[in-house]
Design a protein around this motif. Structure first.
Motif, PDB file in Angstrom:
ATOM      1  N   VAL A  11       0.701  -1.085  -0.022  1.00  0.00           N
ATOM      2  CA  VAL A  11       0.047  -0.072  -0.021  1.00  0.00           C
ATOM      3  C   VAL A  11       0.834   1.025  -0.042  1.00  0.00           C
ATOM      4  O   VAL A  11       0.404   2.378  -0.685  1.00  0.00           O
ATOM      5  N   GLN A  49      -7.793  -6.478  -9.811  1.00  0.00           N
ATOM      6  CA  GLN A  49      -9.228  -5.897  -9.175  1.00  0.00           C
ATOM      7  C   GLN A  49      -8.655  -5.106  -7.818  1.00  0.00           C
ATOM      8  O   GLN A  49      -9.116  -4.297  -7.564  1.00  0.00           O
ATOM      9  N   LEU A  83      -7.774  -0.113  -4.930  1.00  0.00           N
ATOM     10  CA  LEU A  83      -6.438   0.380  -3.606  1.00  0.00           C
ATOM     11  C   LEU A  83      -6.058   1.757  -4.283  1.00  0.00           C
ATOM     12  O   LEU A  83      -5.994   2.703  -3.726  1.00  0.00           O
ATOM     13  N   GLN A 128      -7.703   9.380  -4.274  1.00  0.00           N
ATOM     14  CA  GLN A 128      -8.956  10.212  -3.484  1.00  0.00           C
ATOM     15  C   GLN A 128      -8.217  10.902  -2.340  1.00  0.00           C
ATOM     16  O   GLN A 128      -8.353  11.876  -2.163  1.00  0.00           O
ATOM     17  N   GLU A 143      -7.662  -9.005   5.483  1.00  0.00           N
ATOM     18  CA  GLU A 143      -6.409  -8.548   4.875  1.00  0.00           C
ATOM     19  C   GLU A 143      -6.726  -7.344   3.694  1.00  0.00           C
ATOM     20  O   GLU A 143      -6.264  -6.336   3.937  1.00  0.00           O
ATOM     21  N   LEU A 144      -7.812  -7.644   3.274  1.00  0.00           N
ATOM     22  CA  LEU A 144      -8.083  -6.615   2.350  1.00  0.00           C
ATOM     23  C   LEU A 144      -8.741  -5.258   2.693  1.00  0.00           C
ATOM     24  O   LEU A 144      -8.307  -4.352   2.380  1.00  0.00           O
ATOM     25  N   TRP A 170      -6.103  -3.313   3.795  1.00  0.00           N
ATOM     26  CA  TRP A 170      -5.279  -2.325   2.960  1.00  0.00           C
ATOM     27  C   TRP A 170      -6.119  -1.182   2.458  1.00  0.00           C
ATOM     28  O   TRP A 170      -5.628  -0.327   2.055  1.00  0.00           O
ATOM     29  N   CYS A 171      -7.363  -1.474   2.519  1.00  0.00           N
ATOM     30  CA  CYS A 171      -8.138  -0.272   2.013  1.00  0.00           C
ATOM     31  C   CYS A 171      -7.847   0.737   3.126  1.00  0.00           C
ATOM     32  O   CYS A 171      -7.735   1.898   2.935  1.00  0.00           O
ATOM     33  N   ASP A 173     -13.371   5.136   0.080  1.00  0.00           N
ATOM     34  CA  ASP A 173     -14.517   5.366  -0.873  1.00  0.00           C
ATOM     35  C   ASP A 173     -15.110   4.090  -0.713  1.00  0.00           C
ATOM     36  O   ASP A 173     -14.659   2.997  -1.036  1.00  0.00           O
ATOM     37  N   ARG A 211     -17.114   2.414  -2.412  1.00  0.00           N
ATOM     38  CA  ARG A 211     -17.417   1.854  -3.706  1.00  0.00           C
ATOM     39  C   ARG A 211     -16.267   1.138  -4.230  1.00  0.00           C
ATOM     40  O   ARG A 211     -16.021  -0.150  -4.587  1.00  0.00           O
ATOM     41  N   GLU A 212     -14.968   1.868  -3.888  1.00  0.00           N
ATOM     42  CA  GLU A 212     -13.896   0.997  -4.163  1.00  0.00           C
ATOM     43  C   GLU A 212     -13.359  -0.010  -3.129  1.00  0.00           C
ATOM     44  O   GLU A 212     -13.043  -0.944  -3.473  1.00  0.00           O
ATOM     45  N   TYR A 213     -13.840   0.069  -1.932  1.00  0.00           N
ATOM     46  CA  TYR A 213     -13.736  -0.860  -0.935  1.00  0.00           C
ATOM     47  C   TYR A 213     -14.582  -2.162  -1.406  1.00  0.00           C
ATOM     48  O   TYR A 213     -13.866  -3.329  -1.295  1.00  0.00           O
ATOM     49  N   ALA A 272     -15.090  -2.974  -4.375  1.00  0.00           N
ATOM     50  CA  ALA A 272     -14.373  -3.729  -5.553  1.00  0.00           C
ATOM     51  C   ALA A 272     -13.165  -4.444  -5.065  1.00  0.00           C
ATOM     52  O   ALA A 272     -12.812  -5.471  -5.602  1.00  0.00           O
ATOM     53  N   VAL A 273     -12.668  -4.166  -3.998  1.00  0.00           N
ATOM     54  CA  VAL A 273     -11.504  -4.675  -3.301  1.00  0.00           C
ATOM     55  C   VAL A 273     -11.793  -5.754  -2.430  1.00  0.00           C
ATOM     56  O   VAL A 273     -11.219  -6.976  -2.931  1.00  0.00           O
ATOM     57  N   ALA A 304     -14.689  -7.571  -2.580  1.00  0.00           N
ATOM     58  CA  ALA A 304     -15.538  -8.719  -3.056  1.00  0.00           C
ATOM     59  C   ALA A 304     -14.486  -9.618  -3.945  1.00  0.00           C
ATOM     60  O   ALA A 304     -14.921 -10.761  -4.155  1.00  0.00           O
ATOM     61  N   SER A 305     -13.101  -9.325  -3.970  1.00  0.00           N
ATOM     62  CA  SER A 305     -12.206 -10.083  -4.759  1.00  0.00           C
ATOM     63  C   SER A 305     -12.186 -11.386  -4.019  1.00  0.00           C
ATOM     64  O   SER A 305     -11.525 -12.442  -4.594  1.00  0.00           O
ATOM     65  N   GLN A 352     -14.566 -13.978  -4.817  1.00  0.00           N
ATOM     66  CA  GLN A 352     -14.500 -14.144  -6.294  1.00  0.00           C
ATOM     67  C   GLN A 352     -13.291 -15.524  -6.381  1.00  0.00           C
ATOM     68  O   GLN A 352     -13.371 -16.472  -7.157  1.00  0.00           O
ATOM     69  N   ILE A 398     -19.835  -2.973  -8.312  1.00  0.00           N
ATOM     70  CA  ILE A 398     -19.739  -4.077  -7.315  1.00  0.00           C
ATOM     71  C   ILE A 398     -19.994  -3.316  -5.973  1.00  0.00           C
ATOM     72  O   ILE A 398     -19.644  -2.576  -5.487  1.00  0.00           O
TER      73      ILE A 398
END
Lengths: 410, 410
Positions: free
Chosen positions: A16, A75, A80, A86, B49-50, B53-54, B62, B64-66, B68-69, B71-72, B75, B146
């Motif tokens: 990060v 993704q 990130l 932002q 972990e994800l 990082w956010c 944000d 919305r970006e959280y 996207a990160v 939800a991986s 996946q 997402i």
């Protein structure tokens, strides 16, 4: 104001903290008034981890599921970096392959980009927004499934995106500060090139220089995308110079040979006393092609009494398989003996100037022979020639040619 | 043949080896002739972990970006399980939130499912294919971005999917083998319930039992999805029993109280000498609501000379903030002193039978007082009552009520 695509690879976004550093590079360009789309790779190591899991789940995994798993790496980075931008006061949003969309064919695992709809990204520019595009991935629109472009595909994503949105330049940020006349670890006097022509870069990438994926150079060449290779380790506030890959006409400096590439990933197979008659080459090379083995150099000696010797090279990883296939085809081909050698290297000199200068290769043959380097095979094309030599002489041969063509730094 | 949704949480898919074990559970149901959709969470630890990082990229990221990160994570698991199923000889494919699609509102980070298009999943059944659906995620279709459902949202994904495809049952595989009459770590004599009514489960989940996300029970109740909580640690070839969450009518056993829940995550605030007049409650609770602080229990003493005492509870995490807000509103509210206590716990008894049995709570008050447990506050509803006590008495109180209502295992 100009429009810019910036691409950052795995080591540039490994943590990060490094992603925040990337945000500073992007902010510099935004502050300079550019419209910016950023293409990112997965954090260093993540793709290997994901690929490892797929292999653990099944040695012969479904490529479609592999793509869904592996594409998650980019993704994460895209989200990130959007967050980091932002935080740095730069409006940004992430774009995944299926969102843009980046349409590809259905060749999961090594898909080709068919088209990119840049309208969403460009609309974002209108709102003052940086687009952070996940590299390496696309979507097969008929099936609606995620595809990936194959290893190193983020370079191709970046160049193709630059073409789609008609960017003025595509900056590829990497862990080196440009394209060198040869590998600086082998030749300390190697110089960073200021400019290199698309055709030259394509040969270099194909012949072993690892700075850019071959496919990305092809796309850049076809669409005329000015591509700038530069370092992500520069101070974001005082970035250094890199290497511009551009049209031949944009290159002022006139050098016959511009770079020396080499590859140790070659193995040689030689067949003795092959009948020199139609159909023999097919008998040798068709079974290899059927097995998906790429043959690189092919040399056939002058025929003597209707018989000849035939030498060709394959990638080291394919050597054992190729050798066995040829042995099994002995009757169909007809040869007296088969020999092989894995400890060989291919040294190549590249330069658009070769088109107009005769005897460029001949000088190399003489210089190498003076150093006692035996040449096992030779291939030439319009703008490059390659020699196959014993691997032990690799560094010596590279240094010899680098000096011969006046590439050493002062 | 019946149609089944199976859901596996993070610890059940923590490694590829465990994912292969999940594949064996799924194969058992497929071999039994069922049509199966599997909903998976992220591998244990991945979501944290994800999220980490956010937060590192920006403290106020944000959402919305959280999404996207984060939800991986699901996946990756969905792809890996599809691969593992194929390897086990079970045709399967992964479905991401945007592929199904699972449409949600735009409340990124804690979105609500609006609709699920199960047609692709059902078409796959027709081809003999298991659908592996990434849990916890959806897509906001207007923006094409997402979304995620909030922590534990995969339970809700599973139940909502079961409703959408009209599944006969939704099996929630977890690290315990069902719903217990109370936490077995506190009461070793706690029993696994064979069946529990939706309403009871909803209260238990709300009141501290962590086996299912509250929202998932709501969805199950509204759509009448028979939900079976069972263990993923069972031998896939000889699975044990679990707990069926179902309609009241399907429950034969008639118990007044079916479970005891407790929560240590409570803090109490008491205001002394508040004027007992209209508008005071609003003066106390509006500023808390404006600050997004949930108030749970509220108790007002009998008025004496126009003055009263007022006690309420908030979550421990909100305690300091709530205390400060009330202190700052001292003039607007008007009270003589403020007191607070963080070391409190809420003990609740739940049972649909309470509707038709009087005096259920009164028996508890007496039993607790006999053990010397002081009751700080009481709230009741149609099918449960809760008491607030000193935290130190938590285990004693839970055991007392568990025995009192005949829940101890023989």
């Amino acid at each position: 104001m100009s429009r810019l695509v910036m691409k950052f690879g795995g080591t540039s976004v490994a943590t990060v903290e490094r992603i925040r550093n990337v945000a500073r590079h992007v902010k510099r360009e935004v502050d300079a008034g550019h419209e910016v789309a950023v293409v990112v790779s997965a954090m260093a190591g993540k793709t290997n981890e994901l690929v490892g899991w797929c292999r653990e789940a099944a040695p012969l995994y479904d490529q479609r599921e592999y793509d869904a798993v592996v594409a998650s790496g980019e993704q994460v980075t895209a989200g990130l970096l959007a967050i980091a931008l932002q935080e740095a006061g730069v409006p940004a949003r992430s774009w995944l392959g299926w969102q843009t969309p980046i349409a590809t064919d259905a060749t999961h695992g090594s898909a080709r980009i068919i088209s990119i709809d840049g309208s969403g990204v460009v609309a974002g520019f209108g709102r003052g927004e940086v687009a952070v595009v996940a590299g390496f991935q696309g979507v097969h629109q008929e099936s609606g499934r995620i595809t990936t472009l194959g290893r190193g595909g983020s370079d191709t994503s970046a160049v193709a995106l630059a073409a789609a949105i008609k960017a003025d330049r595509c900056d590829i940020y990497t862990d080196v500060d440009g394209v060198y006349t040869t590998d600086p670890r082998v030749v300390p006097k190697a110089r960073r090139m200021e400019r290199v022509a698309f055709e030259e870069m394509l040969e270099m990438a194909s012949l072993g220089a690892k700075v850019l994926q071959v496919r990305s150079v092809e796309v850049a060449m076809v669409h005329g995308v000015r591509t700038y290779v530069r370092s992500s380790f520069d101070d974001p506030d005082r970035p250094g110079e890199g290497t511009l890959i551009c049209n031949e006409e944009d290159i002022v400096e006139d050098q016959v040979v511009t770079g020396i590439a080499f590859s140790r990933d070659e193995a040689q197979i030689t067949l003795r006393h092959v009948a020199d008659k139609p159909g023999v080459a097919a008998a040798v090379f068709m079974p290899l092609a059927d097995a998906g083995i790429n043959v690189d150099m092919i040399v056939q000696a002058v025929s003597e009494e209707g018989m000849t010797d035939m030498t060709f090279t394959v990638g080291t990883a394919d050597y054992e398989r190729a050798y066995a296939i040829i042995e099994n085809s002995r009757e169909a081909i007809g040869f007296s003996s088969i020999g092989g050698e894995k400890e060989v290297a291919k040294i190549s000199a590249i330069g658009i100037g070769m088109r107009s200068h005769a005897g460029v290769a001949a000088r190399a043959f003489r210089a190498l022979s003076e150093k006692g380097v035996n040449i096992r095979a030779i291939t030439t094309s319009e703008i490059k020639f390659s020699v196959l030599i014993d691997e032990a002489y690799t560094e010596l041969a590279v240094r010899t040619l680098h000096s011969l063509y006046g590439l050493d730094a002062a």
